[in-house]
Scaffold this active site. Structure first.
Site, PDB file in Angstrom:
ATOM      1  NE  ARG A   1      -3.111   1.923   2.819  1.00  0.00           N
ATOM      2  CZ  ARG A   1      -2.785   2.785   3.307  1.00  0.00           C
ATOM      3  NH1 ARG A   1      -2.325   2.843   4.121  1.00  0.00           N
ATOM      4  NH2 ARG A   1      -3.689   4.351   3.832  1.00  0.00           N
TER       5      ARG A   1
ATOM      6  CG  HIS B   1      -0.866   9.146   2.828  1.00  0.00           C
ATOM      7  ND1 HIS B   1      -1.149   7.966   3.902  1.00  0.00           N
ATOM      8  CD2 HIS B   1      -0.299   9.796   5.262  1.00  0.00           C
ATOM      9  CE1 HIS B   1      -0.611   7.751   5.164  1.00  0.00           C
ATOM     10  NE2 HIS B   1      -0.506   8.769   5.237  1.00  0.00           N
TER      11      HIS B   1
ATOM     12  CD  GLU C   1      -4.527   7.697   9.212  1.00  0.00           C
ATOM     13  OE1 GLU C   1      -4.212   8.522   9.382  1.00  0.00           O
ATOM     14  OE2 GLU C   1      -4.350   7.057  10.004  1.00  0.00           O
TER      15      GLU C   1
ATOM     16  CG  ASN D   1      -5.630   3.687   8.763  1.00  0.00           C
ATOM     17  OD1 ASN D   1      -5.252   2.366   7.733  1.00  0.00           O
ATOM     18  ND2 ASN D   1      -4.600   4.824   7.999  1.00  0.00           N
TER      19      ASN D   1
ATOM     20  CE1 TYR E   1       0.077   3.154  13.007  1.00  0.00           C
ATOM     21  CE2 TYR E   1      -1.491   4.079  12.792  1.00  0.00           C
ATOM     22  CZ  TYR E   1      -0.607   3.747  12.756  1.00  0.00           C
ATOM     23  OH  TYR E   1      -0.009   3.704  11.075  1.00  0.00           O
TER      24      TYR E   1
ATOM     25  CD  GLU F   1      -1.444   3.880   8.339  1.00  0.00           C
ATOM     26  OE1 GLU F   1      -1.302   4.449   9.017  1.00  0.00           O
ATOM     27  OE2 GLU F   1      -1.504   4.881   7.059  1.00  0.00           O
TER      28      GLU F   1
HETATM   29  C1  GBH Z   1      -0.914   7.457  10.813  1.00  0.00           C
HETATM   30  O1  GBH Z   1      -1.529   8.758  11.745  1.00  0.00           O
HETATM   31  C2  GBH Z   1      -0.679   7.741   9.491  1.00  0.00           C
HETATM   32  O2  GBH Z   1      -1.899   7.707   8.517  1.00  0.00           O
HETATM   33  C3  GBH Z   1       0.585   7.787   8.969  1.00  0.00           C
HETATM   34  O3  GBH Z   1       1.155   8.201   8.207  1.00  0.00           O
HETATM   35  C4  GBH Z   1       1.521   8.290  10.521  1.00  0.00           C
HETATM   36  O4  GBH Z   1       2.926   7.771   9.710  1.00  0.00           O
HETATM   37  C5  GBH Z   1       0.824   6.604  10.974  1.00  0.00           C
HETATM   38  O5  GBH Z   1      -0.308   7.040  11.547  1.00  0.00           O
HETATM   39  C6  GBH Z   1       1.857   7.041  12.574  1.00  0.00           C
HETATM   40  O6  GBH Z   1       1.632   7.818  13.190  1.00  0.00           O
HETATM   41  O7  GBH Z   1      -4.237  13.559  17.886  1.00  0.00           O
HETATM   42  O8  GBH Z   1      -6.169  13.908  19.551  1.00  0.00           O
HETATM   43  O9  GBH Z   1      -5.974  13.381  16.953  1.00  0.00           O
HETATM   44  C7  GBH Z   1      -2.188   7.659  12.819  1.00  0.00           C
HETATM   45  C8  GBH Z   1      -2.764   9.479  13.359  1.00  0.00           C
HETATM   46  C9  GBH Z   1      -2.702   9.659  15.500  1.00  0.00           C
HETATM   47  C10 GBH Z   1      -4.493   9.806  14.521  1.00  0.00           C
HETATM   48  C11 GBH Z   1      -3.623   9.826  17.081  1.00  0.00           C
HETATM   49  C12 GBH Z   1      -5.155   9.403  16.075  1.00  0.00           C
HETATM   50  C13 GBH Z   1      -5.654  10.544  17.896  1.00  0.00           C
HETATM   51  C14 GBH Z   1      -5.941  11.418  18.701  1.00  0.00           C
HETATM   52  N1  GBH Z   1      -3.514   9.472  14.980  1.00  0.00           N
HETATM   53  N2  GBH Z   1      -4.229  10.284  16.725  1.00  0.00           N
HETATM   54  S1  GBH Z   1      -5.417  13.200  18.827  1.00  0.00           S
END
Ligand code: GBH
Length: 461
Positions: A83, A127, A172, A299, A301, A366
């Site tokens: 991807r 992106h 996202e 995605n 995390y 992701e």
């Molecule tokens: C992804 O974003 C991206 O698609 C990627 O490019 C990036 O490298 C990867 O993750 C790692 O970061 O901050 O209060 O809005 C993930 C983004 C970050 C979105 C944490 C949600 C939490 C709440 N995420 N965020 S807030």
């Protein structure tokens, strides 16, 4: 050993797709090569004070020239799929109109290399790297950008459509809208609720228009990638539960629900209106936004725990009208991003999405974690925490599948250590290590573990 046992214990559905993911600005470098126009991330990263130590994507992983080696690496790992995202301003340097053939040719070379290696290309149109020329006209706050996005989708289909089996419109949109226009942490770095709300709606509109354009031209297997942060209330108090509802609304439901049902969640739309930032909906928009897709990219995390506070924390958040809401420090170990580790929440999330979007196949586009640089004296990279995160999240995902969630693939974030946006090169998410002085790539233990998982799954053991 323990790692192999854990890997062998995972059971995947037949035909499951195993991949890894990247994004254009995070790996390509070569920002002024072959007629590429500037994007909002060039502008943002070159603005003093916006990124960690002023890091930019100017060089990144030099993937623009090193892609053959990167594809060979994917092949060695046994990946089925890759991807990646396309830099809009390589294809249309002004965002609209004039096509830059040299930009098209780069992606054609990349895709041909993948196909040659037997790796399935999954293309993401956007992106986060909007052409600066469109930002100068208002960017995502301007409704016309949605139409320019559909134009770009059509241009790319005409150029490469014959060899792209899987398309994703946006990565996202929550980040492009709320992190970019409300929290100011991402390009274009604004902190304006009205702009943020307009960006939300225009991104979703652009998604729907692009799906329609691609479908009309004959493209197949069309989807979108959303990020999900499950929200837990710190206590059962009405105030904390309401804080969790609001944040869940803006992080998760505001994007998924209109795509699936053709309506914004009523409580979210009310919160935004009450905050003086109503969604700029026009007649017919929601039909466009809910144009059917073939798959959903998820995605994931970590999970957040939130509570209501009586005084604004003073911290600029990514939430419209969410000034009186605060995140709790995660319990237990955290990654170098400061993120907690919650595989159980991943299982619950996938089950929840299955309920909101029944019948829509999911792909985990992701999932991954950042840990300190761990090159050891033997030149190897031992990353036990990432191995553990990977195996626990794969297990959590297969649990959801057993419980009925239709998850058909998993893409590790990320293939390579890369430019982690405002956090620069300090945060390493790769299953492959990148030495930024020499550009040498070294598969980490997590890459080997992932390769074992894939091999075991294929062998049907
Ligand atoms: C992804 O974003 C991206 O698609 C990627 O490019 C990036 O490298 C990867 O993750 C790692 O970061 O901050 O209060 O809005 C993930 C983004 C970050 C979105 C944490 C949600 C939490 C709440 N995420 N965020 S807030």
């Amino acid at each position: 050993d323990v790692r192999e046992d854990r890997a062998a214990g995972l059971v995947f559905p037949p035909g499951f797709t195993f991949g890894a993911a990247t994004a254009a600005y995070q790996i390509e470098g070569a920002v002024d090569v072959d007629g590429r126009g500037p994007s909002i991330w060039d502008t943002f990263s070159h603005t003093p004070g916006k990124t960690h130590l002023g890091h930019t994507g100017d060089v990144a992983c030099e993937h623009y020239v090193r892609y053959p080696q990167d594809v060979a690496l994917m092949k060695d790992l046994g990946l089925d799929a890759y991807r990646f995202s396309v830099s809009w301003s390589r294809i249309l340097p002004e965002g609209t109109g004039r096509i830059e053939q040299r930009g098209v040719d780069f992606y054609r070379r990349l895709v041909d290399e993948l196909l040659e290696a037997g790796i399935d290309p999954w293309l993401t149109l956007y992106h986060w790297d909007l052409p600066q020329a469109l930002q100068d006209k208002g960017g995502w706050t301007d409704r016309d950008t949605a139409h320019r996005f559909a134009e770009y989708a059509g241009v790319l289909y005409d150029a490469l459509g014959d060899r792209i089996p899987h398309w994703s419109t946006l990565n996202e949109p929550m980040c492009s809208s709320l992190l970019g226009h409300m929290a100011g942490q991402h390009a274009p770095g604004h902190t304006d609720p009205v702009e943020a709300s307009r960006a939300v709606h225009h991104l979703l509109l652009g998604h729907g228009l692009a799906i329609q354009t691609l479908r009309d031209k004959g493209a197949d297997h069309l989807g979108i990638t959303l990020n999900f942060t499950p929200m837990k209330a710190a206590t059962d108090s009405a105030a904390d539960l309401d804080a969790a509802r609001r944040l869940d609304g803006q992080q998760n439901r505001m994007f998924l629900v209109p795509i699936v049902t053709g309506e914004y969640p009523a409580d979210v739309a009310e919160d935004l209106t009450a905050a003086g930032a109503p969604l700029p909906i026009e007649d017919g928009d929601l039909e466009i936004i809910s144009t059917p897709v073939d798959w959903l990219g998820v995605n994931y995390y970590f999970q957040s725990t939130v509570r209501a506070v009586s005084e604004p924390t003073g911290k600029q958040t990514a939430f419209i009208g969410g000034e009186l809401v605060a995140d709790l420090e995660p319990e237990g170990p955290t990654t170098t991003m400061g993120w907690g580790i919650n595989p159980e929440a991943f299982t619950e999330l996938l089950t929840w999405i299955s309920g909101v979007a029944p019948g829509l196949p999911m792909f985990i586009t992701e999932n991954g974690s950042a840990w300190p640089d761990q090159v050891s004296a033997d030149g190897q990279v031992h990353d036990p925490e990432r191995v553990d995160y990977l195996l626990r999240h794969l297990a959590a995902m297969t649990e959801a599948i057993e419980a009925g969630a239709d998850v058909r693939g998993y893409f590790a974030w990320s293939l390579l250590d890369n430019y982690e946006w405002a956090r620069g090169y300090d945060q390493r998410f790769g299953i492959v290590h990148v030495d930024y002085d020499t550009q040498v790539r070294t598969p980490k233990d997590s890459a080997r573990t992932y390769a074992d998982v894939i091999r075991t799954a294929k062998d049907g053991v």
